[in-house]
Design a protein around this motif. Structure first.
Motif, PDB file in Angstrom:
ATOM      1  N   VAL A  46       0.833  -1.206   0.000  1.00  0.00           N
ATOM      2  CA  VAL A  46       0.000   0.000   0.000  1.00  0.00           C
ATOM      3  C   VAL A  46       0.869   1.258   0.000  1.00  0.00           C
ATOM      4  CG1 VAL A  46      -1.655   1.366   1.337  1.00  0.00           C
ATOM      5  CG2 VAL A  46      -1.953  -1.112   1.134  1.00  0.00           C
ATOM      6  N   LEU A  47       1.892   1.296   0.854  1.00  0.00           N
ATOM      7  CA  LEU A  47       2.696   2.502   1.017  1.00  0.00           C
ATOM      8  C   LEU A  47       3.456   2.869  -0.259  1.00  0.00           C
ATOM      9  CD1 LEU A  47       4.150   1.956   4.600  1.00  0.00           C
ATOM     10  CD2 LEU A  47       2.216   3.392   3.913  1.00  0.00           C
ATOM     11  N   GLY A  48       3.767   1.887  -1.091  1.00  0.00           N
ATOM     12  CA  GLY A  48       4.511   2.175  -2.304  1.00  0.00           C
ATOM     13  C   GLY A  48       3.807   3.145  -3.233  1.00  0.00           C
ATOM     14  N   ALA A  49       2.483   3.242  -3.108  1.00  0.00           N
ATOM     15  CA  ALA A  49       1.706   4.108  -3.995  1.00  0.00           C
ATOM     16  C   ALA A  49       1.408   5.472  -3.378  1.00  0.00           C
ATOM     17  CB  ALA A  49       0.394   3.422  -4.362  1.00  0.00           C
ATOM     18  N   LEU A  50       1.941   5.756  -2.194  1.00  0.00           N
ATOM     19  CA  LEU A  50       1.562   6.962  -1.461  1.00  0.00           C
ATOM     20  C   LEU A  50       2.766   7.828  -1.109  1.00  0.00           C
ATOM     21  CD1 LEU A  50      -0.978   5.279   0.978  1.00  0.00           C
ATOM     22  CD2 LEU A  50      -1.558   6.879  -0.851  1.00  0.00           C
ATOM     23  N   PRO A  51       2.651   9.154  -1.279  1.00  0.00           N
ATOM     24  CA  PRO A  51       3.706  10.052  -0.802  1.00  0.00           C
ATOM     25  C   PRO A  51       3.492  10.361   0.680  1.00  0.00           C
ATOM     26  CG  PRO A  51       2.019  11.324  -1.923  1.00  0.00           C
ATOM     27  CD  PRO A  51       1.576   9.884  -1.985  1.00  0.00           C
ATOM     28  N   PHE A  52       4.576  10.320   1.468  1.00  0.00           N
ATOM     29  CA  PHE A  52       4.427  10.675   2.878  1.00  0.00           C
ATOM     30  C   PHE A  52       5.738  11.222   3.414  1.00  0.00           C
ATOM     31  CE2 PHE A  52       5.332   6.092   2.725  1.00  0.00           C
ATOM     32  CZ  PHE A  52       6.432   5.969   3.569  1.00  0.00           C
ATOM     33  N   THR A  53       5.617  11.959   4.526  1.00  0.00           N
ATOM     34  CA  THR A  53       6.771  12.610   5.148  1.00  0.00           C
ATOM     35  C   THR A  53       6.753  12.360   6.648  1.00  0.00           C
ATOM     36  OG1 THR A  53       6.829  14.365   3.477  1.00  0.00           O
ATOM     37  CG2 THR A  53       7.904  14.825   5.588  1.00  0.00           C
ATOM     38  N   PHE A  54       7.909  11.947   7.181  1.00  0.00           N
ATOM     39  CA  PHE A  54       8.106  11.801   8.624  1.00  0.00           C
ATOM     40  C   PHE A  54       9.137  12.841   9.059  1.00  0.00           C
ATOM     41  CE2 PHE A  54       7.212   6.913   8.940  1.00  0.00           C
ATOM     42  CZ  PHE A  54       5.913   7.136   8.535  1.00  0.00           C
ATOM     43  N   ASP A  55       8.709  13.798   9.874  1.00  0.00           N
ATOM     44  CA  ASP A  55       9.612  14.815  10.408  1.00  0.00           C
ATOM     45  C   ASP A  55       9.511  14.758  11.928  1.00  0.00           C
ATOM     46  OD1 ASP A  55      11.053  17.033  11.157  1.00  0.00           O
ATOM     47  OD2 ASP A  55      10.056  18.424   9.783  1.00  0.00           O
ATOM     48  N   GLN A  56      10.283  13.849  12.540  1.00  0.00           N
ATOM     49  CA  GLN A  56      10.181  13.640  13.983  1.00  0.00           C
ATOM     50  C   GLN A  56      10.611  14.870  14.778  1.00  0.00           C
ATOM     51  OE1 GLN A  56      10.903   9.668  15.849  1.00  0.00           O
ATOM     52  NE2 GLN A  56      12.073   9.282  13.982  1.00  0.00           N
ATOM     53  N   ALA A  57      11.656  15.533  14.331  1.00  0.00           N
ATOM     54  CA  ALA A  57      12.160  16.688  15.078  1.00  0.00           C
ATOM     55  C   ALA A  57      11.090  17.756  15.232  1.00  0.00           C
ATOM     56  CB  ALA A  57      13.393  17.257  14.389  1.00  0.00           C
ATOM     57  N   ALA A  58      10.293  17.945  14.175  1.00  0.00           N
ATOM     58  CA  ALA A  58       9.220  18.944  14.217  1.00  0.00           C
ATOM     59  C   ALA A  58       7.901  18.347  14.688  1.00  0.00           C
ATOM     60  CB  ALA A  58       9.043  19.570  12.839  1.00  0.00           C
ATOM     61  N   GLY A  59       7.856  17.034  14.883  1.00  0.00           N
ATOM     62  CA  GLY A  59       6.612  16.390  15.283  1.00  0.00           C
ATOM     63  C   GLY A  59       5.547  16.434  14.207  1.00  0.00           C
ATOM     64  N   LYS A  60       5.983  16.393  12.934  1.00  0.00           N
ATOM     65  CA  LYS A  60       5.035  16.472  11.824  1.00  0.00           C
ATOM     66  C   LYS A  60       5.115  15.204  10.979  1.00  0.00           C
ATOM     67  CE  LYS A  60       5.282  21.527  11.453  1.00  0.00           C
ATOM     68  NZ  LYS A  60       5.618  22.662  10.562  1.00  0.00           N
ATOM     69  N   TYR A 117       2.812  13.437   7.788  1.00  0.00           N
ATOM     70  CA  TYR A 117       1.696  13.772   6.910  1.00  0.00           C
ATOM     71  C   TYR A 117       1.853  13.100   5.552  1.00  0.00           C
ATOM     72  CZ  TYR A 117       5.164  17.286   5.444  1.00  0.00           C
ATOM     73  OH  TYR A 117       6.320  17.920   5.044  1.00  0.00           O
ATOM     74  N   TRP A 118       0.724  13.011   4.837  1.00  0.00           N
ATOM     75  CA  TRP A 118       0.731  12.551   3.456  1.00  0.00           C
ATOM     76  C   TRP A 118       1.180  13.706   2.569  1.00  0.00           C
ATOM     77  CZ3 TRP A 118       0.504   7.601   3.567  1.00  0.00           C
ATOM     78  CH2 TRP A 118      -0.306   6.929   4.481  1.00  0.00           C
ATOM     79  N   GLY A 119       2.051  13.433   1.650  1.00  0.00           N
ATOM     80  CA  GLY A 119       2.583  14.467   0.778  1.00  0.00           C
ATOM     81  C   GLY A 119       4.058  14.682   1.059  1.00  0.00           C
ATOM     82  N   VAL A 120       4.632  15.674   0.392  1.00  0.00           N
ATOM     83  CA  VAL A 120       6.066  15.947   0.509  1.00  0.00           C
ATOM     84  C   VAL A 120       6.260  17.396   0.937  1.00  0.00           C
ATOM     85  CG1 VAL A 120       6.644  14.219  -1.232  1.00  0.00           C
ATOM     86  CG2 VAL A 120       6.283  16.587  -1.937  1.00  0.00           C
ATOM     87  N   PRO A 121       7.378  17.698   1.607  1.00  0.00           N
ATOM     88  CA  PRO A 121       7.618  19.076   2.060  1.00  0.00           C
ATOM     89  C   PRO A 121       7.842  20.011   0.881  1.00  0.00           C
ATOM     90  CG  PRO A 121       9.546  17.708   2.454  1.00  0.00           C
ATOM     91  CD  PRO A 121       8.457  16.780   2.022  1.00  0.00           C
ATOM     92  N   GLN A 122       7.382  21.232   1.035  1.00  0.00           N
ATOM     93  CA  GLN A 122       7.522  22.224  -0.020  1.00  0.00           C
ATOM     94  C   GLN A 122       8.928  22.829  -0.008  1.00  0.00           C
ATOM     95  OE1 GLN A 122       5.024  22.851  -2.278  1.00  0.00           O
ATOM     96  NE2 GLN A 122       4.023  21.122  -1.247  1.00  0.00           N
TER      97      GLN A 122
END
Length: 294
Positions: free
Chosen positions: A144-158, A160-165
């Motif tokens: 499932v995850l292979g088809a989805l964009p996501f971002t893990f930003d632990q330092a900022a506690g964020k 989310y689905w999608g990529v950072p701008q």
């Protein structure tokens, strides 16, 4: 965390009843504008959990890049309405779980993806659930995850689905196994190690003979997999800098040592001060690509 596969006999399709298909189509339309899919980090183990829908019913699923397939906890599957069960009596399974899984088909809606007939492996996840602050209903794997964009930003506690701008993305190098999981080549003091990128693991695990800084003592750690969880005494490595990819260094990582025949893993602790980004797959690369955002 979980590696499972199924032989060709399992690749069968079961048609949804017309009434259920109509209900699911209506559900899909209704939830398009509803924010059900926000991510949270489990307070105890640090894994990322998302709420999604199976046959229109809310479930909590852990995002696990170390899992080959999406899995449902057997008790959660029993309460979900509308699942269709596949006859597995003649199937042969392979993987790292001692359990004989069942297979259920249901409509999965997570982020922008809607699969009207997704195949779920169904096993007991009691050991995984015992390590978490809040219970989960299952695990989202790379199917499932292979088809989805996501971002893990632990330092900022964020999370989310999608990529950072406006971020520069640095690729994580390594190789893919047969199920699309990324085996990352990392370096410590000139020693290159191949570690499974495993967001289902809270701590990085390496082989003692490959960790040149040596050990710094023993700790009691809560460890487990899909079958069993236990607290045991393990050796911990001396803190050292680890290069994840050229120009991206994790400072003072302290992994634990695992037996020589166990899988080595790059866990959530190694991602605490970097921003992990996944871009969805394209033809020829259905499992997508991982990056570090700078």
């Amino acid at each position: 965390m979980l590696a499972m596969g199924v032989t060709a006999e399992a690749q069968q399709q079961v048609e949804l009843p017309a009434e259920l298909a109509a209900q699911l189509a209506a559900m899909q339309q209704a939830v398009k504008s509803v924010d059900l899919f926000s991510m949270v980090q489990d307070a105890r183990c640090g894994q990322i959990v998302v709420s999604c829908l199976i046959n229109g019913q809310p479930v909590r699923m852990m995002l696990d890049t170390g899992a080959t397939h999406t899995v449902l906890h057997d008790e959660s599957a029993a309460r979900l309405q509308g699942l269709q069960w596949v006859d597995t009596s003649k199937m042969k399974f392979r993987g790292n779980s001692a359990q004989q899984p069942r297979i259920a088909l249901g409509a999965l809606h997570v982020a922008a993806e809607f699969a009207p007939q997704h195949a779920f492996m169904v096993v007991s996840l009691a050991s995984v659930r015992s390590m978490m602050a809040e219970q989960i209903d299952g695990i989202l794997g790379m199917d499932v995850l292979g088809a989805l964009p996501f971002t893990f930003d632990q330092a900022a506690g964020k999370f989310y689905w999608g990529v950072p701008q406006s971020a520069r993305l640095v690729p994580l190098y390594g190789r893919r196994d047969d199920n699309g999981r990324l085996m990352v080549d990392v370096s410590c003091k000139g020693q290159v190690m191949e570690l499974l990128l495993d967001t289902g693991s809270s701590i990085t695990r390496v082989h003692a003979d490959r960790w040149l800084p040596g050990k710094c003592g023993e700790v009691v750690a809560r460890l487990g997999n899909v079958d069993v969880a236990s607290s045991r005494t393990v050796q911990k490595g001396q803190p050292a800098d680890v290069e994840l990819t050229p120009g991206v260094v994790v400072k003072q990582l302290m992994p634990i040592f695992c037996p020589a025949n166990d899988r080595t893993m790059l866990g959530m602790d190694a991602l605490s001060n970097v921003v992990l980004v996944h871009l969805p797959g394209a033809p020829g690369n259905e499992f997508g690509s991982f990056f570090i955002a700078k």
